[in-house]
Design a protein around this motif. Structure first.
Motif, short mmCIF file in Angstrom:
data_model
loop_
_atom_site.label_atom_id
_atom_site.label_comp_id
_atom_site.label_asym_id
_atom_site.label_seq_id
_atom_site.Cartn_x
_atom_site.Cartn_y
_atom_site.Cartn_z
N ARG A 1 -20.40 -11.83 -8.24
CA ARG A 1 -21.26 -12.29 -8.94
C ARG A 1 -21.12 -12.23 -10.50
NH1 ARG A 1 -23.80 -9.44 -4.76
NH2 ARG A 1 -23.66 -7.56 -6.17
N SER B 1 -18.31 -12.51 3.01
CA SER B 1 -19.47 -11.78 3.16
C SER B 1 -20.08 -11.89 1.63
CB SER B 1 -19.46 -10.38 3.75
OG SER B 1 -18.43 -9.60 2.94
N SER B 2 -19.29 -11.26 0.73
CA SER B 2 -19.82 -11.40 -0.41
C SER B 2 -20.46 -12.80 -1.15
CB SER B 2 -18.59 -10.89 -1.45
OG SER B 2 -17.48 -11.65 -1.64
N TYR C 1 -22.33 -14.60 0.45
CA TYR C 1 -23.52 -14.89 1.19
C TYR C 1 -24.28 -13.66 0.99
CZ TYR C 1 -22.49 -19.84 2.38
OH TYR C 1 -22.39 -21.17 2.52
N ALA C 2 -24.12 -12.78 0.15
CA ALA C 2 -25.05 -11.59 0.17
C ALA C 2 -26.18 -11.80 -0.45
CB ALA C 2 -24.08 -10.49 -0.70
N LYS C 3 -27.00 -11.23 -0.04
CA LYS C 3 -28.67 -11.57 -0.62
C LYS C 3 -28.49 -11.52 -2.14
CE LYS C 3 -33.35 -9.54 -0.61
NZ LYS C 3 -33.87 -8.40 0.17
N ASP C 4 -27.92 -10.59 -2.76
CA ASP C 4 -27.95 -10.62 -4.21
C ASP C 4 -27.16 -11.84 -4.90
OD1 ASP C 4 -29.34 -8.31 -4.37
OD2 ASP C 4 -27.68 -7.29 -4.69
N THR C 5 -26.23 -12.24 -4.07
CA THR C 5 -25.29 -13.46 -4.52
C THR C 5 -26.57 -14.89 -4.34
OG1 THR C 5 -23.18 -12.48 -4.05
CG2 THR C 5 -23.29 -14.68 -4.09
N LEU C 6 -26.96 -14.93 -3.21
CA LEU C 6 -27.74 -16.01 -3.14
C LEU C 6 -28.99 -16.01 -4.16
CD1 LEU C 6 -28.11 -16.16 0.90
CD2 LEU C 6 -26.53 -17.52 -0.80
N LYS C 7 -29.38 -14.88 -4.37
CA LYS C 7 -30.59 -14.92 -5.42
C LYS C 7 -29.95 -15.33 -6.87
CE LYS C 7 -34.18 -11.89 -7.30
NZ LYS C 7 -33.86 -12.19 -8.84
N GLU D 1 -29.66 -19.18 -6.91
CA GLU D 1 -30.97 -19.65 -6.99
C GLU D 1 -31.54 -19.51 -8.49
OE1 GLU D 1 -32.93 -17.85 -3.82
OE2 GLU D 1 -31.95 -18.72 -2.39
N LYS E 1 -25.68 -20.95 4.53
CA LYS E 1 -24.38 -20.30 5.62
C LYS E 1 -24.65 -20.69 7.15
CE LYS E 1 -22.62 -15.98 7.07
NZ LYS E 1 -22.68 -14.54 7.08
#
Length: 203
Positions: free
Chosen positions: A76, A105-106, A108-114, A117, A126
């Protein structure tokens, strides 16, 4: 698209012995074993590189610190904020693109997608990113081309600082026509894969 790959101080494809004696004419008993035999490392040190690529060009590389992987935080803060964003601003400021991350995995991690966005970077979800389909992602082929330029003529480095300089220089020297060729069949291959299965996109 983005991806990571490892670079060594020399071309990994060169086949070398695991060790060698300094002289075949001298008896092993007459030599200090620490001097007469040099054992090569089974796992030579390597440098992990991140790049983004599109039909318009290649980003500046990000060099991951030694002995570390691209974690979510590194991805990120370093890959996206410091490298991907400048790349998008330079080549895709019209916003007419979709970012196609690697499946690490990094990425598509939740914080990465946020973060994607929040930055208004449209990305391939994904669920639509098919695994084990390198034939659909020309960035995989671009690594081979870049490495051929880095190690051209048997080039090798003694220090990682010199390797980084060589990679930066080689990245900037990649011909635009090569990038265009790599991306010329992406849409066609994706359609083939969707309609008839991913193996139909293999050339």
């Amino acid at each position: 698209m983005d991806d990571e790959s490892y670079f060594g101080l020399k071309d990994d494809n060169i086949n070398v012995n695991k060790g060698y004696y300094t002289s075949e004419s001298l008896s092993a008993k007459s030599l200090n074993p620490r001097i007469s035999y040099i054992r090569k490392s089974k796992y030579p040190p390597k440098l992990l590189i991140w790049l983004a690529i599109s039909k318009e060009g290649i980003s500046e590389p990000y060099f991951c610190p030694r002995n570390l992987s691209v974690t979510g935080e590194i991805y990120r803060n370093q890959c996206i904020k410091k490298h991907l964003i400048p790349f998008l601003e330079k080549f895709h400021d019209d916003g007419k693109y979709y970012f196609w991350p690697d499946l690490a995995s990094s990425h598509y991690a939740k914080d990465t997608l946020k973060l994607l966005e929040d930055l208004n970077i449209p990305y391939i979800p994904k669920s639509a990113n098919a695994p084990n389909t390198p034939q659909l992602r020309p960035i995989k082929e671009s690594w081979g081309y870049l490495k051929s330029k880095v190690y051209e003529g048997g080039w090798e480095a003694k220090f990682f600082r010199r390797l980084k300089q060589r990679i930066r220089k080689s990245t900037r020297q990649v011909e635009f026509s090569i990038v265009q060729r790599l991306f010329s069949s992406v849409k066609t291959n994706i359609r083939k894969s969707a309609d008839n299965g991913p193996l139909t996109a293999i050339h």
